[in-house]
Every structure is written in structure tokens, then in C-alpha cells.
Design an enzyme around this catalytic site. Structure first.
Site, PDB file in Angstrom:
ATOM      1  CD  GLU A 214     -21.977   0.880 -11.323  1.00 53.52           C
ATOM      2  OE1 GLU A 214     -22.433   0.958 -10.167  1.00 53.52           O
ATOM      3  OE2 GLU A 214     -20.688   1.104 -11.297  1.00 53.52           O
TER       4      GLU A 214
ATOM      5  CG  HIS B 248     -20.665  -0.078  -6.916  1.00 56.82           C
ATOM      6  ND1 HIS B 248     -21.269   0.945  -7.673  1.00 56.82           N
ATOM      7  CD2 HIS B 248     -20.386   0.457  -5.837  1.00 56.82           C
ATOM      8  CE1 HIS B 248     -21.252   1.973  -6.907  1.00 56.82           C
ATOM      9  NE2 HIS B 248     -20.859   1.925  -5.962  1.00 56.82           N
TER      10      HIS B 248
ATOM     11  CB  SER C 173     -15.510   7.572  -6.949  1.00 58.74           C
ATOM     12  OG  SER C 173     -14.366   7.946  -6.054  1.00 58.74           O
ATOM     13  NE  ARG C 174     -22.001   7.189  -7.173  1.00 52.76           N
ATOM     14  CZ  ARG C 174     -21.616   6.517  -6.095  1.00 52.76           C
ATOM     15  NH1 ARG C 174     -20.568   5.853  -5.807  1.00 52.76           N
ATOM     16  NH2 ARG C 174     -22.477   6.986  -5.139  1.00 52.76           N
TER      17      ARG C 174
ATOM     18  CG  ASP D 281     -15.759  -1.625  -6.562  1.00 49.06           C
ATOM     19  OD1 ASP D 281     -15.868  -2.805  -6.748  1.00 49.06           O
ATOM     20  OD2 ASP D 281     -16.445  -0.714  -5.819  1.00 49.06           O
TER      21      ASP D 281
END
Length: 345
Positions: free
Chosen positions: A258, A290, A228-229, A253
Site C-alpha cells: 500500500e 487505511h 492491522s497490516r 483496510d
């Protein structure tokens, strides 16, 4: 024909936007949108931005001065937008759903890989090392997985988990209606879950929802998945939990910091982010950049909805996917009671 500046452009963005947006002229820009690059949009009637662009007050003010009143986000998230600054100046539209299956399937891929040590096995066998030592995982069947966030992606991931024969606990500030999900409070989810997977947006309420305190309540040997975040997890606390064995493995991810690294080739640079370096160095951490959204189906849907959003704006129609800011409450909301024009201002 309206001209759109597309920031943080990658080859797949160009391919699908050119294919589906034949009624627009696109100016593809590799740089991220921020207050230093916004001038590249001069002469355009709109901008298209992505998840790690910096759409702060200065950026918005400059867009407004350039006569640009529409930002089309080609993503679902919008935590990088200063909506208070945008209100009354720039409309912000997004792609609320592109492919929940893409993200949910990637989440399961991360869980399977980090649990069964697929990434380690792959590297070993390339060197003709066929030892099985250190590759032991666990059955997912019968395990309890805690899902934080039960929107479309979360519910899609839940169906995958049920297919594996797992027990699912769910937590959401706004529980889904008309479902048979087993909702529990956050502490119960943290204490009872063998695996915890994050599928919620980043808000003031969810930032660092997995904090040092949260990790202290988890089972020893829990697995963490986050597609998600990055800022949903307090990175330093995760590293501590990995070091003391509270977390047996993490499939990520996204990463809290980031923005300066993901989507770029940094292989020739000195990594100055010590926490990112530590995460990548952990044998029980699998980090992807991501990419959970990155399927052909999702890319086509993202481009299509982005073009539809722009079409609505330039035709003066209701903005179906506008994210609105209510000055009275100071809250970002979706599908608010707008004026007859169907726009938030």
C-alpha cells in the site's frame, strides 16, 4: 521554540498538531519521509513521521548528520523503521494507543458491509435498481469468529463480537493475562472459524500469517477482515482463495504493497499493481484506504501523545513511548530496562 518537520502531512494532521502543539513550530511536508526527501528537514530539531514513511538506514544516517535525534511516529506501528540503524543515533517514539474503538468499530463495519453486501446495494439503489438478487448474507449471531491478536484493539473488537452473540476463538503469541478468552492454537482457529479478523502487529513471526497453507485449512466460505497490516496476508494466496470460494468475502483496510498508493488520490493514474487491481475488482472484496484510525477522537489523541512525546524528549525526561533496540539480542522491544535517564541509549 523547536521546529519539527512533519512528513506525509494531511489536512487533519495539520489541524490537530497546530491546535495542540502551540509550543512548537511545524514545517508541514506533503512528501513521505525517505532517503530522498529527508533533506527537507534541514534546520529542524525533530521529525514527525507516519506509517508508510521509509525510515531506512540511509534516512536515519542523514537525519543524524542534520543533528536530528528524535523521530516521533504519529502511529502505533513501527515496522517501517530500521531500529538497528537508529540505535545510538536517533530516538524513536510512537503513539501506542490512540483509540482502539476507532479501529475495532471500523473492522466490524467492514465485516457487516461485506457480509450483507452493503457496498453493492448502495451502488444499485443509486441507479434505482432495487433487486435483491445476489445480496444474501448470513447471520453473525451464533457464528464463530477467530481473532488473531488480542491487544487493546483485538480485545475491544472481541467485546463488539460478543455483543452480536458470536463465539470468539483467540490466538496470540503472547496471550493476554487475566481474561476469560478462549485461546486456541492457530490451526484450530483456522479450521473452526466462520470469520477471521487480524489485530496483530507485523513482525517476522506474523508476516503472511494468512498464507496459502493457512487458507487451505479454513472452512469453505470464510470471511476475512484485516485492519492491522497488509503484509499479514499473502495477497496472491488471498486472491486464489477468493477465486476458489474458500473465502466468501474480505473486508480490508490495509494492503501488502500500500505504501505507494494509500492516503493519495490515484484516480487519475494508471494502476500498475495488478494484484491491487484484482482485489478492487472483486465484488466480494471491500477495500478502504487505511482509514480505520480516522475519527476525531483518535486524531486528537494521536496529536496529543505525539506532542507529549516531543515534550519529554526536549525536556530531557524519560521517553515513555520509546521503542528500543537491544544490540545484544537484535530484538525490538518496548519498555526495556533502560539507563537511569529513561532512554534506550
Amino acid at each position: 521554540m523547536n521546529k519539527i518537520a512533519v512528513f506525509d502531512t494531511k489536512p487533519y494532521d495539520k489541524e490537530w498538531l497546530e491546535k495542540l502543539g502551540t509550543n512548537y513550530r511545524f514545517k508541514f511536508i506533503e512528501s513521505k519521509l525517505n532517503n530522498e526527501t529527508v533533506g527537507l528537514a534541514k534546520g529542524c530539531q525533530g521529525v514527525c513521521a507516519f506509517v508508510n514513511d521509509e525510515i531506512c538506514k540511509e534516512t536515519i544516517d542523514q537525519l543524524y548528520d542534520l543533528g536530528i535525534n528524535i523521530i516521533a511516529m504519529r502511529c502505533a506501528g513501527y515496522s517501517n523503521v530500521d531500529f538497528k540503524a537508529a540505535y545510538g543515533k536517533v530516538h524513536v517514539v510512537r503513539v501506542p494507543v490512540y483509540s482502539p474503538h476507532a479501529v475495532a468499530e471500523h473492522a466490524m463495519a467492514l465485516l457487516l458491509a461485506v457480509n450483507r453486501k452493503i457496498h453493492k446495494a448502495y451502488n444499485r439503489t443509486r441507479d434505482f435498481n432495487f433487486s435483491l438478487s445476489g445480496l444474501t448474507g448470513m447471520d453473525l449471531y451464533g457464528k464463530t469468529i477467530g481473532i488473531i491478536g488480542t491487544g487493546k484493539i483485538g480485545q475491544t473488537f472481541i467485546q463488539i463480537c460478543l455483543g452480536f452473540g458470536m463465539r470468539v476463538l483467540a490466538y496470540d503469541l503472547y496471550p493476554a493475562k487475566n481474561t476469560d478468552l478462549e485461546y486456541v492454537d492457530l490451526d484450530t482457529l483456522l479450521k473452526e472459524s466462520d470469520i477471521i479478523s487480524l489485530h496483530c502487529p507485523l513482525t517476522d513471526q506474523t508476516k503472511h500469517i494468512l498464507s496459502k497453507d493457512a487458507f487451505s485449512k479454513m472452512k469453505k466460505g470464510v470471511y476475512i477482515v484485516n485492519t492491522s497490516r497488509g503484509a499479514l496476508i499473502e495477497t496472491e494466496a488471498l486472491l486464489e482463495a477468493l477465486n476458489d470460494g474458500t473465502v466468501a468475502g474480505a473486508g480490508l483496510d490495509v494492503y501488502e504493497e500500500e505504501a505507494d498508493y494509500f492516503f493519495e488520490d490515484m484516480s487519475g493514474a494508471i494502476m500498475k499493481d495488478d494484484m491491487l487491481s484484482l482485489l478492487v475488482s472483486k465484488p466480494n472484496v471491500l477495500l478502504t484506504s487505511h482509514q480505520a484510525f480516522l475519527t476525531n477522537e483518535a486524531l486528537e489523541n494521536i496529536a496529543k501523545v505525539t506532542i507529549d512525546n516531543l515534550d519529554e524528549y526536549f525536556a530531557g525526561e524519560c521517553l515513555t513511548n520509546e521503542v528500543c533496540y537491544q544490540c545484544q539480542s537484535g530484538k525490538v522491544i518496548e519498555n526495556c530496562a533502560r539507563k537511569e535517564s529513561g532512554r534506550c541509549f
